[in-house]
Design a protein around this motif. Structure first.
Motif, PDB file in Angstrom:
ATOM      1  N   SER A 225      11.387 -95.592  32.842  1.00 38.63           N
ATOM      2  CA  SER A 225      10.219 -96.467  32.703  1.00 38.63           C
ATOM      3  C   SER A 225       9.733 -97.023  34.036  1.00 38.63           C
ATOM      4  N   LYS A 226      10.606 -97.090  35.052  1.00 39.18           N
ATOM      5  CA  LYS A 226      10.218 -97.696  36.329  1.00 39.18           C
ATOM      6  C   LYS A 226       9.553 -96.712  37.283  1.00 39.18           C
ATOM      7  N   LEU A 227       9.760 -95.413  37.072  1.00 41.04           N
ATOM      8  CA  LEU A 227       9.235 -94.402  37.984  1.00 41.04           C
ATOM      9  C   LEU A 227       7.740 -94.194  37.721  1.00 41.04           C
ATOM     10  N   LYS A 228       6.913 -94.753  38.615  1.00 42.86           N
ATOM     11  CA  LYS A 228       5.464 -94.745  38.391  1.00 42.86           C
ATOM     12  C   LYS A 228       4.696 -93.882  39.388  1.00 42.86           C
ATOM     13  N   THR A 229       5.200 -93.759  40.597  1.00 44.87           N
ATOM     14  CA  THR A 229       4.446 -93.103  41.663  1.00 44.87           C
ATOM     15  C   THR A 229       5.146 -91.836  42.120  1.00 44.87           C
ATOM     16  N   LEU A 230       4.447 -90.715  42.071  1.00 42.77           N
ATOM     17  CA  LEU A 230       5.008 -89.431  42.479  1.00 42.77           C
ATOM     18  C   LEU A 230       4.065 -88.760  43.473  1.00 42.77           C
ATOM     19  N   ILE A 231       4.627 -88.330  44.599  1.00 46.19           N
ATOM     20  CA  ILE A 231       3.849 -87.703  45.663  1.00 46.19           C
ATOM     21  C   ILE A 231       4.455 -86.346  45.945  1.00 46.19           C
ATOM     22  N   SER A 232       3.662 -85.281  45.787  1.00 44.18           N
ATOM     23  CA  SER A 232       4.158 -83.912  45.830  1.00 44.18           C
ATOM     24  C   SER A 232       3.841 -83.224  47.161  1.00 44.18           C
ATOM     25  N   VAL A 233       4.885 -82.737  47.813  1.00 44.58           N
ATOM     26  CA  VAL A 233       4.743 -82.044  49.103  1.00 44.58           C
ATOM     27  C   VAL A 233       4.631 -80.546  48.847  1.00 44.58           C
ATOM     28  N   GLU A 234       3.611 -79.918  49.406  1.00 44.75           N
ATOM     29  CA  GLU A 234       3.410 -78.481  49.222  1.00 44.75           C
ATOM     30  C   GLU A 234       4.574 -77.684  49.803  1.00 44.75           C
ATOM     31  N   ASP A 235       4.996 -76.651  49.085  1.00 45.89           N
ATOM     32  CA  ASP A 235       6.123 -75.833  49.541  1.00 45.89           C
ATOM     33  C   ASP A 235       5.895 -74.340  49.311  1.00 45.89           C
ATOM     34  N   GLY A 236       4.673 -73.984  48.959  1.00 46.80           N
ATOM     35  CA  GLY A 236       4.377 -72.581  48.718  1.00 46.80           C
ATOM     36  C   GLY A 236       4.637 -72.134  47.300  1.00 46.80           C
ATOM     37  N   SER A 237       5.203 -73.018  46.485  1.00 51.11           N
ATOM     38  CA  SER A 237       5.438 -72.664  45.082  1.00 51.11           C
ATOM     39  C   SER A 237       4.175 -72.938  44.275  1.00 51.11           C
ATOM     40  N   ASP A 238       4.166 -72.477  43.027  1.00 48.05           N
ATOM     41  CA  ASP A 238       3.000 -72.727  42.181  1.00 48.05           C
ATOM     42  C   ASP A 238       3.338 -73.685  41.041  1.00 48.05           C
ATOM     43  N   ALA A 239       4.391 -74.503  41.256  1.00 43.13           N
ATOM     44  CA  ALA A 239       4.783 -75.465  40.227  1.00 43.13           C
ATOM     45  C   ALA A 239       3.621 -76.416  39.936  1.00 43.13           C
ATOM     46  N   ASP A 240       3.504 -76.810  38.690  1.00 41.32           N
ATOM     47  CA  ASP A 240       2.404 -77.666  38.241  1.00 41.32           C
ATOM     48  C   ASP A 240       2.806 -79.128  38.376  1.00 41.32           C
ATOM     49  N   PHE A 241       2.350 -79.783  39.454  1.00 39.35           N
ATOM     50  CA  PHE A 241       2.719 -81.190  39.621  1.00 39.35           C
ATOM     51  C   PHE A 241       1.838 -82.124  38.794  1.00 39.35           C
ATOM     52  N   ASP A 242       0.803 -81.572  38.157  1.00 44.70           N
ATOM     53  CA  ASP A 242      -0.029 -82.395  37.274  1.00 44.70           C
ATOM     54  C   ASP A 242       0.755 -82.849  36.039  1.00 44.70           C
ATOM     55  N   ILE A 243       1.785 -82.090  35.671  1.00 48.64           N
ATOM     56  CA  ILE A 243       2.538 -82.452  34.461  1.00 48.64           C
ATOM     57  C   ILE A 243       3.297 -83.762  34.628  1.00 48.64           C
ATOM     58  N   ILE A 244       3.484 -84.206  35.879  1.00 44.86           N
ATOM     59  CA  ILE A 244       4.152 -85.494  36.097  1.00 44.86           C
ATOM     60  C   ILE A 244       3.191 -86.522  36.705  1.00 44.86           C
ATOM     61  N   GLY A 245       1.921 -86.146  36.790  1.00 42.89           N
ATOM     62  CA  GLY A 245       0.925 -87.075  37.307  1.00 42.89           C
ATOM     63  C   GLY A 245       1.067 -87.349  38.796  1.00 42.89           C
ATOM     64  N   ALA A 246       1.565 -86.365  39.533  1.00 41.44           N
ATOM     65  CA  ALA A 246       1.768 -86.554  40.965  1.00 41.44           C
ATOM     66  C   ALA A 246       0.468 -86.353  41.729  1.00 41.44           C
ATOM     67  N   VAL A 247       0.412 -86.975  42.904  1.00 45.59           N
ATOM     68  CA  VAL A 247      -0.697 -86.750  43.820  1.00 45.59           C
ATOM     69  C   VAL A 247      -0.174 -85.892  44.967  1.00 45.59           C
ATOM     70  N   GLU A 248      -1.002 -84.983  45.470  1.00 43.68           N
ATOM     71  CA  GLU A 248      -0.588 -84.112  46.553  1.00 43.68           C
ATOM     72  C   GLU A 248      -0.448 -84.931  47.845  1.00 43.68           C
TER      73      GLU A 248
END
Length: 548
Positions: A125-148
């Motif tokens: 419940s406390k984890l609110k902010t997710l920031i995704s670093v590009e790594d060449g993969s095609d993983a979908d970071f939208d599923i966790i509401g992350a910002v690039e």
């Protein structure tokens, strides 16, 4: 202007202002000067603040080696938030534990870990902010509401308009240790700066600084280019990174995802690396193997130091490095996530001595004889074996765990001075030195990775065919020790090492899996039901009942 403190954020900024155009950080194709590193860390700090990260909040760093890892750490320090290292090898249950146990509110992660975060995120419940670093993969970071990551920095201020910091801002390092699940070691900045980072004095004849404002005076005229080979998620490499940066040196990160000796030497040659930091024989062996037959392949003449810590660095492998690099000097450090650097082996080992090495006793380093309670603990007398201990600049305890804190950080003989018990067996010698023998518990140290047997046993016992199991360490030529399982199986079942590994892999990280399997009719236990580890180890070492 705010006062300066023994705070890594404050001291980093003073170094930046002294050598802004020096190259500070290299990882693969990514490079940054001190000024560029500072500016990007400022932008990230502003972005995190905008997203609600506050003073004292815990921010996960869930990445392979990359420049963004260092930027994330520095951004936390600037904000007075607390960076938390996340082992990228962890699987579902382990990830859930560390995210939850640390009260993490934000996480900077490589894109490929988006699905792993998604699996546990619903329970946090406390984890609110997710920031995704590009790594060449095609993983979908939208599923966790992350910002690039780069989007998070875009448009943010590069100004240092942050509040005054403190000596006691926290640096939390999660370590495997001997409790099954990781413990968050809470280090105040000033304490970790002196205990683990040499107080800024590792590369200067002037020694440790006495005031924060002195840190620029420890910047050498010529940069020392240093490369730690363990991932930044390990305390030793994380601290080494801080040491390099606070001395105005260049930090070269190993960009490789797997340990490749030839690839590492290629990077070292390209970047003209002077100092290489390894974790014992587990890294020494593939590095030395890569040199054989390739003597003239790389120009490694700039290398003058091979340093090790965190695992056994055998004299034989040290000698091989000396033969390969005639002008190299070897450093073999003692320490842990809880203790920082407790000194270097002073070379006083006697022939045939099976110890890890020998260091000088001091008012802050001693051997403690454990009692039935903290009040009954006492300082060792010459000739006695006890627990290697440290006082002075030590952690504030384990995050959210007063019980473990009370058992590890004790007031010896009730004198008001807190001592940290490292868990390493040691003897106080007649000449006032301390001989160290390593872990006195059942903790397995395999190539610097600490593995708790009971955790592996629980994973093994989840296998439908395994009735009971004990896990011990047995010698390994590369990693020093390996995980070896002694199991009994249920009627009608048959097991293979590969099958057991595949099943256990669902619950624990790959480095914790057994590398050897012995199947016996009955697991050795005491009448009380407690595990008989010595007998299990005897079986494992005998080579009997081995299953491939």
């Amino acid at each position: 202007m705010a006062d300066k403190h023994f705070n890594i954020g404050d001291m980093f900024e003073m170094v930046v202002d002294s050598v802004p155009e020096r190259e500070a950080l290299v990882c693969g194709d990514a490079r940054a000067t001190f000024a560029e590193l500072d500016q990007r860390a400022n932008q990230l700090a502003h972005s995190m603040k905008e997203k609600g990260v506050k003073v004292g909040d815990h921010v996960g760093l869930y990445m392979y080696n990359c420049n963004e890892y260092i930027e994330g750490m520095l951004a936390c320090f600037k904000l007075r938030a607390v960076p938390v290292n996340v082992n990228y090898r962890y699987v579902n249950e382990e990830l859930l534990y560390i995210f939850d146990n640390s009260d993490m509110v934000a996480c900077i992660h490589h894109r490929e870990f988006s699905s792993a975060i998604a699996e546990v995120g619903g329970q946090l419940s406390k984890l609110k902010t997710l920031i995704s670093v590009e790594d060449g993969s095609d993983a979908d970071f939208d599923i966790i509401g992350a910002v690039e990551y780069e989007s998070a920095l875009q448009g943010q201020s590069t100004a240092r308009d942050f509040g005054e910091r403190s000596d006691n801002d926290m640096f939390v390092l999660y370590t495997g240790g001997t409790t099954g699940m990781p413990k968050g070691v809470m280090w105040p900045h000033k304490n970790v700066f002196y205990a683990a980072m040499g107080g800024g004095g590792f590369f200067s004849p002037l020694g440790p600084i006495e005031k924060p404002e002195e840190i620029p005076s420890r910047i050498g005229e010529n940069q020392i280019i240093g490369m730690p080979l363990a991932p930044l998620m390990h305390g030793a490499s994380w601290w080494y990174a801080c040491i390099q940066i606070l001395c105005g040196n260049k930090l070269v990160l190993n960009p490789l995802r797997s340990f490749d000796g030839e690839g590492i030497w290629a990077v070292a040659a390209e970047e003209k690396v002077n100092s290489i930091q390894i974790v014992g024989d587990a890294m020494a062996i593939p590095l030395l193997d890569a040199l054989k037959g390739n003597e003239d392949r790389w120009d490694l003449s700039p290398v003058f130091n091979i340093g090790s810590g965190g695992a056994v660095f055998s004299p034989a492998k040290q000698d091989e490095f000396k033969a390969a690099f005639p002008n190299v000097f070897i450093t073999n450090a003692f320490g842990s996530s809880e203790s920082g650097n407790m000194g270097m082996d002073n070379g006083n080992k006697k022939e045939g001595d099976s110890s890890l090495g020998n260091v000088q006793r001091s008012e802050f380093m001693d051997v403690i004889i454990e009692g039935d309670s903290p009040e009954e603990c006492r300082h060792a007398k010459p000739g006695e074996q006890g627990i290697f201990a440290r006082s002075g600049y030590i952690p504030a305890g384990y995050y959210g765990d007063p019980v473990k804190t009370a058992k590890t950080f004790i007031d010896v003989e009730g004198k008001g001075k807190i001592w940290l018990l490292t868990g390493d067996a040691a003897t106080l010698e007649d000449d006032d030195t301390i001989t160290i023998f390593g872990r006195g518990s059942n903790c397995i140290n395999s190539g610097g990775e600490k593995i708790f047997p009971e955790e592996v046993e629980q994973a093994l016992k989840a296998h439908p065919g395994i009735f009971d199991a004990l896990v011990v360490d047995t010698p390994d030529p590369r990693f020093g020790s390996k995980v070896t399982a002694v199991v009994s199986i249920r009627e009608g079942f048959d097991v293979t090492l590969k099958g057991v590994q595949e099943e256990a892999r669902k619950l624990i990280a790959g480095y914790k899996l057994p590398r050897e399997l012995h199947v016996v009719a009955e697991i050795p236990r005491a009448p009380s039901g407690k595990p008989a580890y010595p007998k299990a180890k005897e079986i494992a070492l005998s080579g009997n009942f081995l299953v491939s």
